[in-house]
Design a protein around this motif. Sequence first.
Motif, mmCIF file in Angstrom:
data_model
loop_
_atom_site.group_PDB
_atom_site.id
_atom_site.type_symbol
_atom_site.label_atom_id
_atom_site.label_comp_id
_atom_site.label_asym_id
_atom_site.label_seq_id
_atom_site.Cartn_x
_atom_site.Cartn_y
_atom_site.Cartn_z
ATOM 1 N N SER A 73 0.946 -1.287 0.015
ATOM 2 C CA SER A 73 -0.049 0.092 -0.121
ATOM 3 C C SER A 73 0.615 1.192 -0.020
ATOM 4 N N ALA A 74 1.887 1.327 1.051
ATOM 5 C CA ALA A 74 2.817 2.383 0.979
ATOM 6 C C ALA A 74 3.613 2.504 -0.263
ATOM 7 N N VAL A 75 3.985 1.439 -0.873
ATOM 8 C CA VAL A 75 4.857 1.484 -2.098
ATOM 9 C C VAL A 75 4.158 2.116 -3.318
ATOM 10 N N LEU A 76 2.891 1.459 -3.416
ATOM 11 C CA LEU A 76 2.160 1.736 -4.605
ATOM 12 C C LEU A 76 1.262 3.178 -4.412
ATOM 13 N N GLY A 77 1.211 3.564 -3.219
ATOM 14 C CA GLY A 77 0.316 4.634 -3.011
ATOM 15 C C GLY A 77 -1.120 4.316 -3.076
ATOM 16 N N GLN A 78 -1.529 3.086 -2.789
ATOM 17 C CA GLN A 78 -2.968 2.689 -3.061
ATOM 18 C C GLN A 78 -3.242 2.184 -1.692
ATOM 19 N N GLU A 79 -4.832 2.052 -1.452
ATOM 20 C CA GLU A 79 -5.363 1.794 -0.229
ATOM 21 C C GLU A 79 -5.642 0.354 -0.067
ATOM 22 N N VAL A 80 -5.775 0.112 1.019
ATOM 23 C CA VAL A 80 -6.358 -1.378 1.439
ATOM 24 C C VAL A 80 -7.979 -1.230 1.256
ATOM 25 N N THR A 81 -8.133 -1.852 0.310
ATOM 26 C CA THR A 81 -9.605 -1.934 0.150
ATOM 27 C C THR A 81 -10.607 -2.956 0.553
ATOM 28 N N TYR A 82 -9.996 -3.990 0.836
ATOM 29 C CA TYR A 82 -10.758 -5.245 1.603
ATOM 30 C C TYR A 82 -9.572 -5.958 2.647
ATOM 31 N N ALA A 83 -10.187 -6.339 3.873
ATOM 32 C CA ALA A 83 -9.328 -7.220 4.721
ATOM 33 C C ALA A 83 -10.178 -8.105 5.775
ATOM 34 N N ASP A 84 -9.631 -8.845 5.823
ATOM 35 C CA ASP A 84 -10.072 -10.027 6.698
ATOM 36 C C ASP A 84 -8.710 -10.727 7.432
ATOM 37 N N GLU A 85 -8.885 -11.661 8.017
ATOM 38 C CA GLU A 85 -7.602 -12.126 8.748
ATOM 39 C C GLU A 85 -6.791 -13.028 8.031
ATOM 40 N N ASP A 86 -7.468 -13.262 7.020
ATOM 41 C CA ASP A 86 -6.699 -14.182 6.103
ATOM 42 C C ASP A 86 -6.433 -13.651 4.537
ATOM 43 N N PHE A 87 -7.048 -12.553 4.186
ATOM 44 C CA PHE A 87 -6.919 -12.038 2.810
ATOM 45 C C PHE A 87 -7.009 -10.656 2.841
ATOM 46 N N VAL A 88 -6.079 -9.869 2.279
ATOM 47 C CA VAL A 88 -6.145 -8.368 2.121
ATOM 48 C C VAL A 88 -5.938 -8.108 0.798
ATOM 49 N N VAL A 89 -6.535 -6.915 0.203
ATOM 50 C CA VAL A 89 -6.650 -6.463 -0.948
ATOM 51 C C VAL A 89 -5.837 -5.099 -0.962
ATOM 52 N N VAL A 90 -5.207 -4.632 -2.051
ATOM 53 C CA VAL A 90 -4.557 -3.291 -2.057
ATOM 54 C C VAL A 90 -4.720 -2.983 -3.505
ATOM 55 N N ALA A 91 -5.604 -1.726 -3.850
ATOM 56 C CA ALA A 91 -6.212 -1.393 -5.188
ATOM 57 C C ALA A 91 -6.160 -0.073 -5.145
ATOM 58 N N PRO A 92 -6.262 0.719 -6.421
ATOM 59 C CA PRO A 92 -6.787 2.050 -6.438
ATOM 60 C C PRO A 92 -8.004 2.349 -5.738
#
Length: 134
Positions: free
Chosen positions: A24-43
């Motif tokens: 998220s920090a490298v790409l300047g994108q947000e965490v758009t979904y997160a649970d204990e086992d799966f997290v998404v970083v996207a615009p």
Amino acid sequence: MAIGRLHHLVVDCPEPRALAAFWSAVLGQEVTYADEDFVVVAPSDRHSGLAFQRAPDHQAPHWGDPARPQQMHLDVMVDDVPVAHARVLGLGARRLTAAAPGAGEGDVYADPAGHPFCLVPRPGWASPVEEDRA
């Protein structure tokens, strides 16, 4: 005609939230979904992106070792390789190549879970990366 469209590139790792924070920090994108086992970083939550999936037995690749190959790597387009070098190291990346950043001999790093990625100078056809954040 395409059969489908890329949704996410899913990366196995031991700690999805920590690795997502790094990318998220490298790409300047947000965490758009997160649970204990799966997290998404996207615009945004309406875009494809990188997903990080818990893999408790994950073994990081070893750069240059055919016994533990890279599995995949990301090319990250940057405006200034030496500046990006300092920033990714500050976020917890580890340098895998010995050449000076931007020397043209490969700028290969490992993210905090050991996945290799390259910092690639922005080609002339691409708009400046900083414009993506405006």
